[in-house]
Design an enzyme around this catalytic site. Structure first.
Site, PDB file in Angstrom:
ATOM      1  N   VAL A  15      -3.090 -20.311  24.948  1.00 41.37           N
ATOM      2  CA  VAL A  15      -4.285 -20.274  24.096  1.00 41.37           C
ATOM      3  C   VAL A  15      -4.375 -21.532  23.227  1.00 41.37           C
ATOM      4  O   VAL A  15      -5.443 -22.145  23.112  1.00 41.37           O
ATOM      5  CB  VAL A  15      -4.286 -18.995  23.218  1.00 41.37           C
ATOM      6  CG1 VAL A  15      -5.522 -18.959  22.334  1.00 41.37           C
ATOM      7  CG2 VAL A  15      -4.223 -17.753  24.092  1.00 41.37           C
ATOM      8  N   ARG A  46       7.312 -24.524  19.414  1.00 43.97           N
ATOM      9  CA  ARG A  46       8.767 -24.350  19.469  1.00 43.97           C
ATOM     10  C   ARG A  46       9.449 -25.620  19.964  1.00 43.97           C
ATOM     11  O   ARG A  46      10.485 -26.006  19.478  1.00 43.97           O
ATOM     12  CB  ARG A  46       9.117 -23.159  20.359  1.00 43.97           C
ATOM     13  CG  ARG A  46       9.797 -22.058  19.569  1.00 43.97           C
ATOM     14  CD  ARG A  46      10.014 -20.836  20.404  1.00 43.97           C
ATOM     15  NE  ARG A  46       8.784 -20.080  20.560  1.00 43.97           N
ATOM     16  CZ  ARG A  46       8.588 -19.149  21.474  1.00 43.97           C
ATOM     17  NH1 ARG A  46       9.520 -18.862  22.328  1.00 43.97           N
ATOM     18  NH2 ARG A  46       7.463 -18.489  21.532  1.00 43.97           N
ATOM     19  N   GLY A 189      -1.147 -16.222  33.384  1.00 47.84           N
ATOM     20  CA  GLY A 189      -1.162 -16.391  31.925  1.00 47.84           C
ATOM     21  C   GLY A 189      -1.825 -15.247  31.178  1.00 47.84           C
ATOM     22  O   GLY A 189      -2.221 -15.395  30.032  1.00 47.84           O
ATOM     23  N   ASP A 203       0.781  -3.509  23.430  1.00 43.50           N
ATOM     24  CA  ASP A 203      -0.284  -4.481  23.161  1.00 43.50           C
ATOM     25  C   ASP A 203      -1.622  -3.760  22.942  1.00 43.50           C
ATOM     26  O   ASP A 203      -2.368  -4.088  22.018  1.00 43.50           O
ATOM     27  CB  ASP A 203      -0.364  -5.461  24.347  1.00 43.50           C
ATOM     28  CG  ASP A 203      -1.462  -6.480  24.174  1.00 43.50           C
ATOM     29  OD1 ASP A 203      -1.292  -7.401  23.348  1.00 43.50           O
ATOM     30  OD2 ASP A 203      -2.504  -6.357  24.841  1.00 43.50           O
ATOM     31  N   LYS A 207      -3.965  -3.519  19.303  1.00 43.24           N
ATOM     32  CA  LYS A 207      -5.413  -3.772  19.220  1.00 43.24           C
ATOM     33  C   LYS A 207      -6.144  -2.521  18.728  1.00 43.24           C
ATOM     34  O   LYS A 207      -7.070  -2.608  17.920  1.00 43.24           O
ATOM     35  CB  LYS A 207      -5.930  -4.198  20.598  1.00 43.24           C
ATOM     36  CG  LYS A 207      -5.348  -5.539  21.042  1.00 43.24           C
ATOM     37  CD  LYS A 207      -5.578  -5.806  22.513  1.00 43.24           C
ATOM     38  CE  LYS A 207      -4.911  -7.092  22.961  1.00 43.24           C
ATOM     39  NZ  LYS A 207      -4.890  -7.276  24.412  1.00 43.24           N
TER      40      LYS A 207
HETATM   41  N1  HSE Z   1      -1.428  -9.727  27.291  1.00 40.15           N
HETATM   42  C1  HSE Z   1      -2.732  -9.466  26.806  1.00 40.15           C
HETATM   43  C2  HSE Z   1      -3.534  -8.788  27.909  1.00 40.15           C
HETATM   44  C3  HSE Z   1      -3.391 -10.746  26.370  1.00 40.15           C
HETATM   45  O1  HSE Z   1      -3.047  -8.701  29.037  1.00 40.15           O
HETATM   46  O2  HSE Z   1      -4.616  -8.331  27.642  1.00 40.15           O
HETATM   47  C4  HSE Z   1      -4.453 -10.566  25.338  1.00 40.15           C
HETATM   48  O3  HSE Z   1      -3.993  -9.901  24.204  1.00 40.15           O
END
Ligand code: HSE
Length: 438
Positions: A15, A46, A189, A203, A207
């Site tokens: 990103v 990093r 990615g 994840d 959110k």
């Molecule tokens: N790893 C996350 C996804 C990226 O696959 O949606 C965006 O938060």
């Protein structure tokens, strides 16, 4: 034209690199739209000295993100490092305390420390913009924070993880294994640095925690979410779902109930042909049900460098357009000190239909005893189907779909079937999400 807006970018992965190239390639367009130029003047990652495919002319390197965050060389700290704690937390706090605006895509950080950071931003009169933290390129935060201010939201739900949706879509379409699909998502990615966060639902939960706060005016409570990932979903489930008229999606759902907020992340059955069932690949979708507007849904790319950089750039442009000295709107839709504690509704109180796939002992009376266990707990069955003849080992696969019932009742019925000695292995239970589509 006003002074340029100077960015310090911490994190130069997929990103960060896409953002720097976007700001460079579209500098004239952004300057026309914002009334000032936008420049990257500082950076941190990093590893120093690596060729990332873009020119670093005019960008000062910082070994430490917290030093970049407070540097006189920047006006906005853009945090794209990720991670729920240090070093992102310290750097963001340092930037806000130093009166710098912050733009972040870090949902894990916000799910854990969002309220504290929103308070700090509001105390210091700066913005903490986080559009890219939820659903990548879909501008859902701005919609919920601003456009839906006059609505009481009853439910917000969606497909919030591109990696999981990509995996489920390819498993169904191409019969590919879970592992091969995940490896492709990583190559493209989409996946997090630690893909466990994608496939185990964390994840999505990060959110959802942010969306629930925006929807219900509650403090962000990342640890108050029921969590189940997609690792137990098999091709057999996907095929059985299809035969019953459903498709499996990993959903994040937050609902206002009389007992509090029910927030859950789990694989869910959605009817084939519904709008959410048609969301394929890395695409995300967020649906909102609210009293004034009714139902709406937004869909778009939920992961990937360019899509996420689009949301980050939008946040930066909002800062570029803001008038110096003017009061900024609250970070989470209402002042952070007015957000109420998140009261969690227990998952056992969840009400809905259930899809169950059981391997049972193939002997007379099995179906009858299973049906009795459901009846004992007032669970009405919509269908019960034996998928094929028994195996040589005397094992028969059965798929059941229930009418609306409670999670507590389903748990008790399954425990009863287990204690009758009819169940072989573990039962597969997938919740059916009730949609308000006609
Ligand atoms: N790893 C996350 C996804 C990226 O696959 O949606 C965006 O938060």
């Amino acid at each position: 034209m006003s002074e340029p807006l100077r960015l310090g970018v911490a994190g130069l992965g997929t990103v960060g690199s896409a953002l720097i190239q976007l700001v460079h390639n579209k500098q004239n367009m952004l300057a026309d739209r914002c009334g000032r130029t936008i420049r990257v003047t500082g950076m941190n990652a990093r590893t120093a000295g690596r060729d990332r495919g873009f020119s670093t002319d005019g960008m000062k390197w910082f070994d430490n993100p917290a030093d970049l965050a407070v540097s006189d060389d920047i006006d906005v700290f853009v945090e794209l490092m990720g991670g729920e704690d240090e070093p992102a937390l310290g750097a963001v706090k340092a930037a806000l305390s130093a009166g710098k605006h912050v733009v972040t895509a870090n949902k894990a950080l916000l799910a854990k420390h969002g309220v504290e950071l929103a308070l700090l931003a509001e105390e210091n009169g700066v913005l903490l913009n986080c559009e890219a933290a939820v659903a990548g390129g879909i501008p859902i935060i701005k919609v919920m924070r601003e456009s839906l201010t006059a609505n009481a939201v009853t439910r917000v739900f969606g497909i919030l993880n591109g990696t999981c949706n990509y995996i489920l879509t390819r498993m169904e379409a191409e019969g590919m294994t879970f592992e091969d699909c995940l490896a492709d998502a990583q190559k493209l990615g989409y996946a997090e640095a630690d893909p466990t966060f994608d496939i185990e639902g964390n994840d999505t939960a990060h959110k959802l925690a942010i969306l629930a706060s925006l929807a219900f005016g509650t403090q962000i409570a990342g640890d108050a979410i029921y969590l189940e990932g997609i690792t137990k979903i098999t091709i057999a489930d996907i095929e059985a779902a299809k035969e019953m008229g459903y498709r499996i999606k990993l959903l994040g759902v937050a609902t206002r109930t009389a007992a509090g907020v029910e927030s859950r992340v789990h694989p869910a059955m959605v009817p084939l042909g519904s709008a959410i069932a048609e969301i394929g690949g890395v695409t995300n979708a967020v649906a909102i049900e609210a009293d004034t507007v009714g139902s709406l849904m937004m869909s778009g790319p939920g992961a990937g460098g360019d899509a996420t950089a689009s949301a980050v750039a939008g946040d930066i442009c909002d800062i570029a357009k803001s008038k110096p000295g003017r009061q900024h709107g609250p970070v989470l839709g209402q002042p952070a000190n007015t957000l109420v504690p998140h009261e969690r509704s227990a998952m056992t109180a969840h009400s809905g239909g259930y899809f169950l796939r059981l391997n049972v002992v193939d002997k007379p009376g099995t179906m009858a005893s299973i049906a009795t266990r459901f009846a004992e707990h007032d669970i009405s069955l919509e269908s019960i189907v034996q998928k094929r003849g028994a195996t040589d080992d005397g094992e028969a696969p059965i798929v059941l779909v229930t009418h609306e019932t409670s999670e507590e009742a389903i748990g008790k019925a399954l425990a009863g079937i287990q204690s009758d000695g009819r169940l072989l292995g573990e039962a597969q239970m997938i919740r059916i999400e009730k949609l308000n589509e006609s």
